[in-house]
Enzyme design. Sequence first.
Site, PDB file in Angstrom:
ATOM      1  N   ASP A 102      82.319  48.267  67.382  1.00  0.00           N
ATOM      2  CA  ASP A 102      81.455  48.564  68.532  1.00  0.00           C
ATOM      3  C   ASP A 102      80.379  49.565  68.142  1.00  0.00           C
ATOM      4  O   ASP A 102      80.164  50.569  68.825  1.00  0.00           O
ATOM      5  CB  ASP A 102      82.294  49.098  69.696  1.00  0.00           C
ATOM      6  CG  ASP A 102      81.582  48.944  71.038  1.00  0.00           C
ATOM      7  OD1 ASP A 102      80.596  48.175  71.104  1.00  0.00           O
ATOM      8  OD2 ASP A 102      82.002  49.579  72.016  1.00  0.00           O
ATOM      9  N   VAL A 135      84.975  59.949  79.711  1.00  0.00           N
ATOM     10  CA  VAL A 135      84.979  61.142  78.862  1.00  0.00           C
ATOM     11  C   VAL A 135      84.416  62.316  79.651  1.00  0.00           C
ATOM     12  O   VAL A 135      83.357  62.203  80.283  1.00  0.00           O
ATOM     13  CB  VAL A 135      84.149  60.921  77.585  1.00  0.00           C
ATOM     14  CG1 VAL A 135      84.177  62.175  76.707  1.00  0.00           C
ATOM     15  CG2 VAL A 135      84.673  59.717  76.801  1.00  0.00           C
TER      16      VAL A 135
END
Length: 679
Positions: free
Chosen positions: A481, A369
């Site tokens: 997650d 990212v």
Amino acid sequence: MGRALAPLPANPTSLSLLLLLLLHLFSPLQPVEALGFQFGTFNPSTDYDTLAPIGPAVINKNALQVTPDSIGNVILTNQSGRILYKQGFKLWDGPPEAPTKVASFNTSFVINISPIKNGTPGEGLAFIVAPDPNLPAGSFGGYLGLTNATTDGHASNHLLAVEFDTFKQDYDPDANHIGLDINSVESNQTVPLADHGFDLAPNHTVFFHVWIEYDGGRELLEVYMIDEDESTPTKPKPASPIMTANLDMSKVVNQNSYFGFAASTGDNAELNCVLSWNMTVEELPKGTPAGLVIGLAVGIPAAALALAGAAALGVWAWRRRAAARDPNILGTLKCLPGMPREFKFRDLKRATGNFDEGNKLGQGGFGVVYKGVLTAESRRVAVKKFSRDELKSKDDFLAELTIISRLRHRHLVPLLGWCHQNGMLLLVYEYMPKGSLDGHIFCGPERQRLEWSHRYKIVAGVASALHYLHDEFDQKVLHRDLKASNIMLDSNFNARLGDFGLARAIDDEKNSYAELEGVPGTIGYIAPECFHTGKATRESDIFGFGAVILEVVCGQRPWTRAEFDGFQFLADWVWSLHRDGRILAAVDGRLGGDYAVEEARRLLLLGLACSHPIAAERPKTPAIVQILSGSVEVPRVPPFRPAFVWPSAGLLNEEGDTTDVTPMTSSSLFGPDWTSDIR
């Protein structure tokens, strides 16, 4: 929808016919595309570049204040304002007397209308489609920032609005209604809201979530609405609209128009706020260029030859672009409902400095990212670049985009768009200025510690998001997650759950998602039953949430054995303190005692309840939200951590019966080829 082709000329030349044949044979299909934007919150430092406030309207306190608030020496009565998105949109195609296509659009927004000092409210707020960003003079009072005494009712206004009216004029049914306004504040259609249990401007804080959907093909406008007070988590869009109207938008608005909000006050005043706003508008296909029609009609060989060459060059360029882009993926993306904006690769490359390492925000099992700035919009974004092998990256990309593009919640990281060009698979998210929760909980000594009020608010925000995923969205979504590094923080330390790389949607009649290759997630957050069943369930998400709660309160990672007096996991250590009657000893020492004792006790016990080894004993999200609000007590937590037994009495299904624990062998949504690694 295919490309619009020019008509055959009266005396076509051979080259003209050749050109038309080339166009018919090689013109790529142009599926309907969508334009749009998404504001999870509003930031005055960046959003003035894309939004145009008029009059006293401002962007302030992460909201659009369409009329002034009560802070400072400001006149609150007899005011009007507008805030519109600066970019206009083409809303119909063809000649004005007989449009050939009318664009569809969907929008959703959250509003708050508050009387000043618990007084009588007045006048109202409206969502508008306007010909220009201008605010009519004298549009205060009952004119709602839409028209004035001179212009009201004129067809030349080209104005469409859905009003949220809080003051009764002579032409209104009451002081609490919504209405459809066409060129006038005297509504064509109204719906009193008391019958639906709504009060637009009560003397306490209520947020209204509104969806407005317009189908240009059916000429149908629908308005949906729910209320959300501060103690109630976000609710899903209702199954039925509160108002339905038949409307040919091309007969009302300009071909190019602007979307936004207008509001006013009269002798009585109120604060008219918009807290978030999403907008998707169908992009109308472009017709054949005028030059092409002229060239064909004239039939001059030289011009036709030039045009044929241009067409051949266009076909070659299109094929080259198509070779770099998977048509199957593109076709899938463009057919998805509510699909966000498609970005150009060159814009994202420029925004991230060609994906410079210095702009890297983080890296996970699926990709990297990067932070970036879209120069044309002066907007900060976070760009996720998928980095596994080609086949897995496409699966990862489609899974995340397919799920999160449909999710709308104030505690989820907003997805702004996507890009699939030059062999790159990219998702574009709203940038979260405070970074990840992980960075604040496990910060070094040089960073400021995260104070208790922020910690509690963050846990409550994540619980609200999880409740939405599990129980409020039209499909059950498993995040799979949950951990501190996947919880982002906006400028006000509001939690935004992100990283849906492992998320999966499951059918209503199913309770779990089976992974064929390994158990997805991160050690320390994975529920013990997952290692036996290979299934992800809502109960396994709750287990991960319990680990997050303990992380936030204790300031420790779930698996750092050296910190837990020899215990393997953080939950084991906290359970031992609970057994000894000193559970508050688990609170992060960096807080120095600066925390709310009862809130800390509540969170620690809730964290243990969510970490229960037996899945059926873990609380569900509706109870969790109520516990965090203080309206329900924490369930009893036994002093000794119960042993994990497998097979157990079974997992509870939706009806409270036990379910079969045989691992599933097929997925519920995306097919049997999804794979994830433990990370």
